[in-house]
Scaffold this active site. Sequence first.
Site, mmCIF file in Angstrom:
data_model
loop_
_atom_site.group_PDB
_atom_site.id
_atom_site.type_symbol
_atom_site.label_atom_id
_atom_site.label_comp_id
_atom_site.label_asym_id
_atom_site.label_seq_id
_atom_site.Cartn_x
_atom_site.Cartn_y
_atom_site.Cartn_z
ATOM 1 N N GLN A 178 35.788 -44.022 10.710
ATOM 2 C CA GLN A 178 36.991 -44.636 11.283
ATOM 3 C C GLN A 178 37.410 -45.909 10.536
ATOM 4 O O GLN A 178 38.471 -46.459 10.807
ATOM 5 C CB GLN A 178 36.761 -44.981 12.763
ATOM 6 C CG GLN A 178 36.532 -43.766 13.658
ATOM 7 C CD GLN A 178 37.782 -42.893 13.846
ATOM 8 O OE1 GLN A 178 38.904 -43.282 13.489
ATOM 9 N NE2 GLN A 178 37.580 -41.705 14.388
ATOM 10 N N HIS A 201 40.181 -36.178 7.146
ATOM 11 C CA HIS A 201 41.290 -36.016 8.099
ATOM 12 C C HIS A 201 41.525 -37.248 8.966
ATOM 13 O O HIS A 201 42.460 -37.266 9.759
ATOM 14 C CB HIS A 201 41.099 -34.752 8.953
ATOM 15 C CG HIS A 201 40.020 -34.822 9.986
ATOM 16 N ND1 HIS A 201 40.292 -34.915 11.323
ATOM 17 C CD2 HIS A 201 38.675 -34.799 9.884
ATOM 18 C CE1 HIS A 201 39.157 -34.933 12.012
ATOM 19 N NE2 HIS A 201 38.160 -34.863 11.158
ATOM 20 N N CYS A 325 34.963 -33.311 29.950
ATOM 21 C CA CYS A 325 34.681 -32.392 31.045
ATOM 22 C C CYS A 325 33.364 -31.669 30.759
ATOM 23 O O CYS A 325 33.273 -30.896 29.818
ATOM 24 C CB CYS A 325 35.812 -31.389 31.160
ATOM 25 S SG CYS A 325 35.705 -30.455 32.661
#
Length: 386
Positions: A178, A201, A325
């Site tokens: 990052q 990416h 989740c």
Amino acid sequence: MKVVYFDNNATTRVAEEALEEIKPYFCELYGNPSSMHTFGGQVGRKIREAREKVAALLGCDPSEVIFTGCGTESDNTAINGTLAALPDRRKIITSRVEHPAVLQVCRELENRGYTVVEMGVDKKGRLDMDQLEEQIDDDTALVTIMYANNETGTIFPVSKIAKLTESKGVVFHTDAVQAVGKIPMNLSERPGIDLLSISGHKLHAPKGVGALFVRKGTRLTPYMLGGHQEGGRRAGTENVPGIIGLGKACEIAAENMAEENNKVKNLRDKLEKAILNKCPDCMVNGDTKNRLPNTSNISFEFIEGEAILLMLDKFGICASSGSACTSGSLEPSHVLRAMGVPFTAAHGSIRFSLSRYNTEEEIDFAIEKIPPVIDRLRQLSPFVAE
Ligand code: PLP
């Protein structure tokens, strides 16, 4: 509907300049860079150029750059390759807020009998350097600590860690997926950083390409075995278009870093300030004084991040939430949990991550749409007192 993309820590749009440079390498210049013929050889030359551009952004020698398939592969290679090269040492030190590309590898190594120390962080996501120093001993093979956190943007004291590990004779790897393209790396001036991971990416190159910086003299056993590509350090036919795209993306980042950081930071700050002003019971997660210029992680108390995302999605606004989740229930992110963010705040956290392609109009649009969404959800929330 227009897409307003604030999820650049997940992935970025490929730079048009990179795409243009890649195009001929599918149907025209499709030779194998390892071939003896001129047709393949010209592709090999283009890879050399790309390696030089990546090295220029990192501030290192081109021979210290190995192309990989992604940031995850770079992390796996750095960790497993170091341990394989140093079989007498059995301890790894990392942090609790790493990306799974590091944490899962370390946990698997723990299952295989290695000692793994996961350093905690304070409520702003900062590392305790004294604790780190105490943990390094003669059995330590590797310290692997990220450069900047993908969820909060908090920047780690990588230079200090590098000085410490160098003085103790321990290998230091940093996951800079990052950070590269947003922070100058100057690796030739920071000798304690032995290994550093990049992902294409995340900086406007295509998906499916990454790189690992390996400082000259660092002992690293190859992870991928097979052909002699990458000087025998990473076997497998190269992702030629990906590598060329990564080279171009690094060149663009190197040219415009300061100017772009400034623009992106101003947009991020405008968005953040407006949200904090207009929405009660919000807080910013992470170290706001020492953060990536593009990232804002905001907790909206008493509501679910997922619900916010779904409502923002209706307006074309893309962001991401700090919960995942897991088996039907929403688990707050391991990063926010490690920082001790209260449960109700961790559940309602949203990460906005910007890029050079965001505009002032998009920020104004988001400022108009977000506060009513938060209001509406709070009206429906069973956790808000009437
Ligand atoms: N490390 C960090 C900090 C990341 O944010 C990511 C991706 O989100 C990765 C590693 C993995 O990179 P890749 O998607 O290229 O495998």
